[in-house]
Design an enzyme around this catalytic site. Structure first.
Site, PDB file in Angstrom:
ATOM      1  CD  GLU A  31      -8.965   1.152   7.890  1.00  0.00           C
ATOM      2  OE1 GLU A  31      -8.924   0.199   8.694  1.00  0.00           O
ATOM      3  OE2 GLU A  31      -8.451   2.262   8.132  1.00  0.00           O
ATOM      4  CG  ASP A  63      -0.311  -0.460   2.504  1.00  0.00           C
ATOM      5  OD1 ASP A  63       0.933  -0.430   2.580  1.00  0.00           O
ATOM      6  OD2 ASP A  63      -1.034  -0.839   3.437  1.00  0.00           O
ATOM      7  CG  HIS A  69      -6.048  -2.062   8.764  1.00  0.00           C
ATOM      8  ND1 HIS A  69      -6.233  -1.011   9.622  1.00  0.00           N
ATOM      9  CD2 HIS A  69      -4.736  -2.041   8.442  1.00  0.00           C
ATOM     10  CE1 HIS A  69      -5.079  -0.388   9.808  1.00  0.00           C
ATOM     11  NE2 HIS A  69      -4.146  -0.998   9.107  1.00  0.00           N
ATOM     12  CG  ASP A  73      -9.027  -1.360  11.934  1.00  0.00           C
ATOM     13  OD1 ASP A  73      -8.034  -2.021  11.531  1.00  0.00           O
ATOM     14  OD2 ASP A  73      -9.453  -0.348  11.328  1.00  0.00           O
TER      15      ASP A  73
HETATM   16  C1  GLP Z   1      -0.626   0.366   8.530  1.00  0.00           C
HETATM   17  C2  GLP Z   1      -0.217  -0.497   7.348  1.00  0.00           C
HETATM   18  C3  GLP Z   1      -0.475  -1.960   7.620  1.00  0.00           C
HETATM   19  C4  GLP Z   1       0.110  -2.323   8.973  1.00  0.00           C
HETATM   20  C5  GLP Z   1      -0.553  -1.518  10.042  1.00  0.00           C
HETATM   21  C6  GLP Z   1      -0.073  -1.865  11.441  1.00  0.00           C
HETATM   22  O1  GLP Z   1      -1.969   0.614   8.568  1.00  0.00           O
HETATM   23  N1  GLP Z   1      -0.886  -0.128   6.155  1.00  0.00           N
HETATM   24  O2  GLP Z   1       0.101  -2.739   6.577  1.00  0.00           O
HETATM   25  O3  GLP Z   1      -0.074  -3.691   9.197  1.00  0.00           O
HETATM   26  O4  GLP Z   1      -0.248  -0.155   9.785  1.00  0.00           O
HETATM   27  O5  GLP Z   1       1.073  -1.148  11.739  1.00  0.00           O
HETATM   28  P1  GLP Z   1       2.051  -1.431  12.943  1.00  0.00           P
HETATM   29  O6  GLP Z   1       2.805  -2.661  12.531  1.00  0.00           O
HETATM   30  O7  GLP Z   1       2.926  -0.244  13.019  1.00  0.00           O
HETATM   31  O8  GLP Z   1       1.227  -1.647  14.132  1.00  0.00           O
END
Ligand code: GLP
Length: 261
Positions: free
Chosen positions: A143, A67, A138, A136
């Site tokens: 989402e 992404d 995702h 959440d």
């Molecule tokens: C973002 C990314 C996800 C990732 C999420 C969790 O939203 N797009 O790919 O899994 O953050 O991030 P973290 O690993 O910093 O908790």
């Protein structure tokens, strides 16, 4: 789905790194699906160490990131282009031309998303997709409520995800509202998946992913339908799982030939 629980995040990250290293050694032109966020940082660090100290060669590897934020130029410090450069690409030897991330500045987003899907197909599909998980549930930026069959497309972030990700920006208002993300259908087509989740803050999402009903309300739960998904957790992230003893039992009693755990 295989659930691997270690005391510390670092051990889980190292196990995931070993799995990737094994893939790259068997298939030097492997296609890796990459994720951002804090969860895969330990994994990237270990892969960089393996490259430097053990000669793990990425020169034929291709990568596709999940992404990117819409509206951020690649050199913006909070863009996922910058994140990947800083935390992984500059430490390994993947040729620049083999690296793919969605373009947050694409003028025609739908065509760009189609081209991204085509590029994945042209590369032969993703051999191993690395995933984190949002609080959440995702995956990528899919989402809750995202179609479980979705493809690469534009998504609008929830207020909660914008808040969670504000720490990467100078001001909370700077977090973009829109992103381009691989779809859940796209992620599900990867040949194997490694999801990493660490810390108590992820325990509810992880509980839903592993033991909840399959539902778009927790997009990560779709991984229960994936034939080769491994979930790497530290103890706090695993703390709400009901079958924790069984997962640990499975891990401790692996047949000797299952070397890539
Ligand atoms: C973002 C990314 C996800 C990732 C999420 C969790 O939203 N797009 O790919 O899994 O953050 O991030 P973290 O690993 O910093 O908790």
């Amino acid at each position: 789905m295989e659930v691997i629980i270690t005391k510390e995040a670092a051990s889980a990250s190292n196990l995931a790194a070993r799995r990737i290293a094994r893939l790259v050694r068997i298939k030097p032109a492997a296609v890796l699906g990459l994720a951002t966020g804090s969860s895969p940082l330990g994994l990237y660090k270990e892969l960089i160490r393996m490259h430097r100290e053990e000669g793990l060669d990425f020169s034929r590897v291709h990568t596709f990131n999940l992404d990117e934020y819409i509206g951020l130029p690649p050199d913006h410090p909070a863009s996922y282009h910058s994140f990947m450069e800083e935390n992984f690409f500059r430490g390994v030897n993947i040729p620049h031309g083999n690296i793919h991330l969605p373009d947050g500045l694409a003028s025609d987003v739908p065509s760009h998303c189609e081209a991204y899907e085509q590029a994945i197909r042209d590369a032969g599909g993703i051999d191993l997709q690395i995933l984190g998980i949002g609080s959440d549930g995702h995956i990528g930026f899919n989402e809750p409520g995202s179609s479980l069959a979705s493809r690469t497309r534009i998504k609008t972030l929830t207020p909660g995800t914008r808040e969670d990700n504000a720490r990467f920006f100078r001001k909370p208002e700077d977090v973009p509202y829109h992103v381009i993300t691989m779809g859940i259908g796209t992620i599900m087509e990867s040949h194997s998946v490694a999801l990493l989740a660490f810390g108590e803050g992820k325990s509810v999402a992880v509980g839903g992913a592993v033991e909840g009903a399959i539902s778009a309300s927790n997009p990560s739960s779709v991984l229960q339908m994936h034939p080769d998904a491994k979930i790497y957790l530290d103890e706090p992230a695993a703390s709400r799982l009901e079958r924790i003893d069984y997962y640990q039992w499975v891990f401790q009693n692996k047949p000797a030939w299952q070397t890539d755990r």
